[in-house]
Scaffold this motif. Sequence first.
Motif, PDB file in Angstrom:
ATOM      1  N   MET A 127       3.464 -15.364  11.579  1.00 18.59           N
ATOM      2  CA  MET A 127       4.567 -15.487  10.626  1.00 18.59           C
ATOM      3  C   MET A 127       5.720 -14.566  11.038  1.00 18.59           C
ATOM      4  N   LYS A 128       6.921 -15.073  10.888  1.00 19.66           N
ATOM      5  CA  LYS A 128       8.093 -14.297  11.295  1.00 19.66           C
ATOM      6  C   LYS A 128       8.251 -13.027  10.458  1.00 19.66           C
ATOM      7  N   LYS A 129       8.508 -11.931  11.161  1.00 15.39           N
ATOM      8  CA  LYS A 129       8.805 -10.670  10.469  1.00 15.39           C
ATOM      9  C   LYS A 129      10.114 -10.127  11.037  1.00 15.39           C
ATOM     10  N   VAL A 130      10.868  -9.473  10.181  1.00 10.66           N
ATOM     11  CA  VAL A 130      12.122  -8.851  10.637  1.00 10.66           C
ATOM     12  C   VAL A 130      11.970  -7.342  10.524  1.00 10.66           C
ATOM     13  N   ARG A 131      12.346  -6.662  11.610  1.00 10.20           N
ATOM     14  CA  ARG A 131      12.215  -5.199  11.608  1.00 10.20           C
ATOM     15  C   ARG A 131      13.598  -4.546  11.538  1.00 10.20           C
ATOM     16  N   ILE A 132      13.721  -3.674  10.544  1.00 11.41           N
ATOM     17  CA  ILE A 132      14.990  -3.000  10.259  1.00 11.41           C
ATOM     18  C   ILE A 132      14.805  -1.493  10.406  1.00 11.41           C
ATOM     19  N   GLY A 133      15.713  -0.863  11.109  1.00  7.04           N
ATOM     20  CA  GLY A 133      15.648   0.594  11.249  1.00  7.04           C
ATOM     21  C   GLY A 133      16.780   1.265  10.502  1.00  7.04           C
ATOM     22  N   ALA A 134      16.470   2.368   9.815  1.00  8.34           N
ATOM     23  CA  ALA A 134      17.512   3.168   9.175  1.00  8.34           C
ATOM     24  C   ALA A 134      18.194   4.005  10.244  1.00  8.34           C
ATOM     25  N   ALA A 135      19.534   4.048  10.180  1.00  7.68           N
ATOM     26  CA  ALA A 135      20.263   4.739  11.242  1.00  7.68           C
ATOM     27  C   ALA A 135      20.952   6.013  10.767  1.00  7.68           C
ATOM     28  N   THR A 195      14.634   5.150  17.421  1.00  5.23           N
ATOM     29  CA  THR A 195      14.218   3.856  16.857  1.00  5.23           C
ATOM     30  C   THR A 195      14.708   2.707  17.728  1.00  5.23           C
ATOM     31  N   ALA A 196      15.943   2.806  18.213  1.00  4.45           N
ATOM     32  CA  ALA A 196      16.483   1.752  19.079  1.00  4.45           C
ATOM     33  C   ALA A 196      15.645   1.634  20.353  1.00  4.45           C
ATOM     34  N   LYS A 197      15.233   2.768  20.873  1.00  2.53           N
ATOM     35  CA  LYS A 197      14.499   2.806  22.132  1.00  2.53           C
ATOM     36  C   LYS A 197      13.066   2.283  21.978  1.00  2.53           C
ATOM     37  N   GLU A 198      12.381   2.782  20.939  1.00  4.78           N
ATOM     38  CA  GLU A 198      10.936   2.535  20.846  1.00  4.78           C
ATOM     39  C   GLU A 198      10.505   1.747  19.612  1.00  4.78           C
ATOM     40  N   GLY A 199      11.426   1.480  18.697  1.00  2.00           N
ATOM     41  CA  GLY A 199      11.008   0.965  17.391  1.00  2.00           C
ATOM     42  C   GLY A 199      10.895  -0.550  17.300  1.00  2.00           C
ATOM     43  N   ASN A 200      11.226  -1.241  18.370  1.00  2.00           N
ATOM     44  CA  ASN A 200      11.124  -2.699  18.370  1.00  2.00           C
ATOM     45  C   ASN A 200      11.838  -3.312  17.164  1.00  2.00           C
ATOM     46  N   VAL A 201      13.021  -2.772  16.835  1.00  6.46           N
ATOM     47  CA  VAL A 201      13.740  -3.273  15.655  1.00  6.46           C
ATOM     48  C   VAL A 201      14.757  -4.352  16.041  1.00  6.46           C
ATOM     49  N   ASP A 202      15.051  -5.188  15.058  1.00  3.08           N
ATOM     50  CA  ASP A 202      16.055  -6.244  15.245  1.00  3.08           C
ATOM     51  C   ASP A 202      17.440  -5.782  14.782  1.00  3.08           C
ATOM     52  N   TYR A 203      17.429  -4.880  13.809  1.00  2.23           N
ATOM     53  CA  TYR A 203      18.688  -4.411  13.215  1.00  2.23           C
ATOM     54  C   TYR A 203      18.635  -2.909  12.989  1.00  2.23           C
ATOM     55  N   ASN A 235      11.972  16.955  14.249  1.00  2.00           N
ATOM     56  CA  ASN A 235      11.975  15.772  15.110  1.00  2.00           C
ATOM     57  C   ASN A 235      11.697  14.544  14.238  1.00  2.00           C
ATOM     58  N   ILE A 236      12.274  14.555  13.014  1.00  2.00           N
ATOM     59  CA  ILE A 236      11.879  13.560  12.003  1.00  2.00           C
ATOM     60  C   ILE A 236      12.165  12.137  12.463  1.00  2.00           C
ATOM     61  N   GLY A 237      11.289  11.231  12.114  1.00  3.54           N
ATOM     62  CA  GLY A 237      11.505   9.808  12.366  1.00  3.54           C
ATOM     63  C   GLY A 237      12.145   9.186  11.145  1.00  3.54           C
ATOM     64  N   TYR A 238      13.124   8.317  11.362  1.00  5.00           N
ATOM     65  CA  TYR A 238      13.743   7.637  10.231  1.00  5.00           C
ATOM     66  C   TYR A 238      12.921   6.391   9.887  1.00  5.00           C
ATOM     67  N   PRO A 239      13.006   5.959   8.627  1.00  8.52           N
ATOM     68  CA  PRO A 239      12.145   4.851   8.202  1.00  8.52           C
ATOM     69  C   PRO A 239      12.466   3.528   8.907  1.00  8.52           C
ATOM     70  N   ILE A 240      11.401   2.789   9.151  1.00  7.48           N
ATOM     71  CA  ILE A 240      11.513   1.446   9.721  1.00  7.48           C
ATOM     72  C   ILE A 240      10.797   0.492   8.766  1.00  7.48           C
ATOM     73  N   ALA A 241      11.464  -0.597   8.395  1.00  3.86           N
ATOM     74  CA  ALA A 241      10.832  -1.574   7.503  1.00  3.86           C
ATOM     75  C   ALA A 241      10.493  -2.827   8.282  1.00  3.86           C
ATOM     76  N   GLU A 242       9.342  -3.415   7.954  1.00  3.99           N
ATOM     77  CA  GLU A 242       8.979  -4.715   8.522  1.00  3.99           C
ATOM     78  C   GLU A 242       8.832  -5.672   7.350  1.00  3.99           C
ATOM     79  N   VAL A 243       9.678  -6.694   7.333  1.00  4.57           N
ATOM     80  CA  VAL A 243       9.801  -7.542   6.143  1.00  4.57           C
ATOM     81  C   VAL A 243       9.329  -8.962   6.450  1.00  4.57           C
ATOM     82  N   SER A 244       8.574  -9.552   5.501  1.00  4.58           N
ATOM     83  CA  SER A 244       8.158 -10.962   5.617  1.00  4.58           C
ATOM     84  C   SER A 244       9.105 -11.845   4.822  1.00  4.58           C
ATOM     85  N   LYS A 245       8.973 -13.145   5.065  1.00 10.82           N
ATOM     86  CA  LYS A 245       9.870 -14.110   4.415  1.00 10.82           C
ATOM     87  C   LYS A 245       9.809 -14.041   2.884  1.00 10.82           C
ATOM     88  N   ASP A 246       8.599 -13.725   2.351  1.00  7.19           N
ATOM     89  CA  ASP A 246       8.465 -13.663   0.897  1.00  7.19           C
ATOM     90  C   ASP A 246       9.001 -12.354   0.310  1.00  7.19           C
TER      91      ASP A 246
END
Lengths: 120, 461
Positions: free
Chosen positions: B1-9, B23-31, B232-243
């Motif tokens: 199922m398609k998931k969209v990954r969003i990173g906080a910048a 996050t851009a380098k290693e987070g596999n995010v789309d946005y 060295n805090i990591g910013y949140p990354i969300a992975e969202v489903s269609k629902d």
Amino acid sequence: MSKVMLKEISHARSGDKGNTVDIGLFVNNDEIYQAVLDQVTPERVKSHFEGLVEGDVFRYELPNIKALKLVCHSALNGGGASSLRLDNLGKCFGANLLRMEIELPEHLLPEIQSRGGGGI
Amino acid sequence: MKKVRIGAAQGFYGDTIEPAVATAKEGNVDYLCFDCLAELTMSILVKDKKKDEKAGYTKDLSLSMIALLPYVKKKGIRILTNAGGLNPYAAQQEVVRIASEMGLEGLKIAVVTGDDVAGRLGEFKENGVSLEDMETQRDLSEVEDRIMFANAYIGAMPLVEALKEGADVIITGRTTDTAQFLAPLIYEFGWKSDDWNSLASGVFMGHLLECSGQSTGGNFSGNWKDIEGLDNIGYPIAEVSKDGEFTVSKLETRGGLVTSETVKEQMLYEIHDPSSYITPDVVVDLTEVRLEETGPDVVKVTGVKGKPKPDSLKVVMGYENGCMGQVMVGFSWPDALLKAKKADEIIRNQIRKNGWEYEEIRTDYVGYNSLHGPLASEPGEDLNEVYLRMAVRADTKRDAAKFARLFPPLALNGPPSMGSFTGSPPRDLVGMWSSLVPRELIEPFVTVGFEEVKTGVESNA
């Protein structure tokens, strides 16, 4: 019953909108949540913040996450960019609320001690 | 199922960009999505723009873009930011310039405008809008001649339009904090404009991400002492489903902590009524939200409910509200607090004798009560040191500044052992005014513009 500071049983974060401060207060035990519901009333929060909060205090309950939301009006000396206060964004109101004391049944005290307070 | 990954910048103007680069380098995010604006930020930007008409956007945009644009080109990550502030067009031009200098030909940079309604207040009144302040019900006439800026909070739809047109970077003005985060989901999943529960989920995801580290262990009042790696805090990354269901996590390689507790603190942050968090796209109800820790530093969020969007948009205005002068001086043990209190008495007497009238004179004792005011408990012992901090509210900068000149002589003429005189230049105070305006008076004026990056000779050939 024993008196306990909210600092020992809960955590809190606060922020601002205009001249309003809002505070989230969080516990993670059902019995403690009930005690907080009974005792951390809007009236009590208003009097706790006497000298800082000039307007009304509204309370919202979130049993789904065992939390209370407290919204304090006229609380920032005019609001972030207009306030002479050093905490002009209300970031310390949450910590301030944790000074409040409530009464808890004795059987909950060991639980608090074992968790070390703060993050319970 | 398609998931969209969003990173906080970025969670505010001035926030570090380094976790977003990770996050851009290693987070596999789309946005990668930014929230750069707060009420206070708009006050800063309006002062910048007054000095220079090409300013008025968050200046750290340039550094952010230099750091992130290579990933836009290389990985196809798309960036949405409200860094445009009070001058989104100038911000767009700056991004185009940077991308061009970096040789990133073909990137499409979009700009959303129309939130700036400072010139339209008269028109709103002609249409029967009261423009009274939501907080105090005061009439706008009280401050009308002192208005410095007026911006409507715009929702996600113009950003969705920009994504459909293929924008790689979207710059906006005063879009809501969460609009940047919601827009990619509407675009990717095709959520309908009345799919309230999904939209609410998207807004709530944005809310959890828009303050960067505040979901991942930053500013956490629980067991904060045990959190490792805040340097060295990591910013949140969300992975969202269609629902609309989603998880919040962070990079394993970064510090911080994601638990139900850290997420809860952000969940209620600055939203007022949790059963009706009002945004331009949907009214969000958080009273049935469930949080579940599904792995180390992973929290799953379900149960977000939505209600139909409001008929009005919020317009926030800033008005000139006098000036603040402030000074700090330190006093040493023994009797530090007593000495500071004596100095306060001396200064107040001198102000009175000089016949200076201030609307407000404020005294704080740093190290004792400057953050807790009347709630501070009496110090149990003779404090090592106390700083006297005084501030005045004056009509003019001149009046605010002259008060500071009373302090240096205290070193020789006042209580003993005073060190560390710290004055800061007088600062303009900005009052905030919020009003509701029917959305049909604002939204038709919102437009999306585009510019494609060209890189000199080749692109002109």
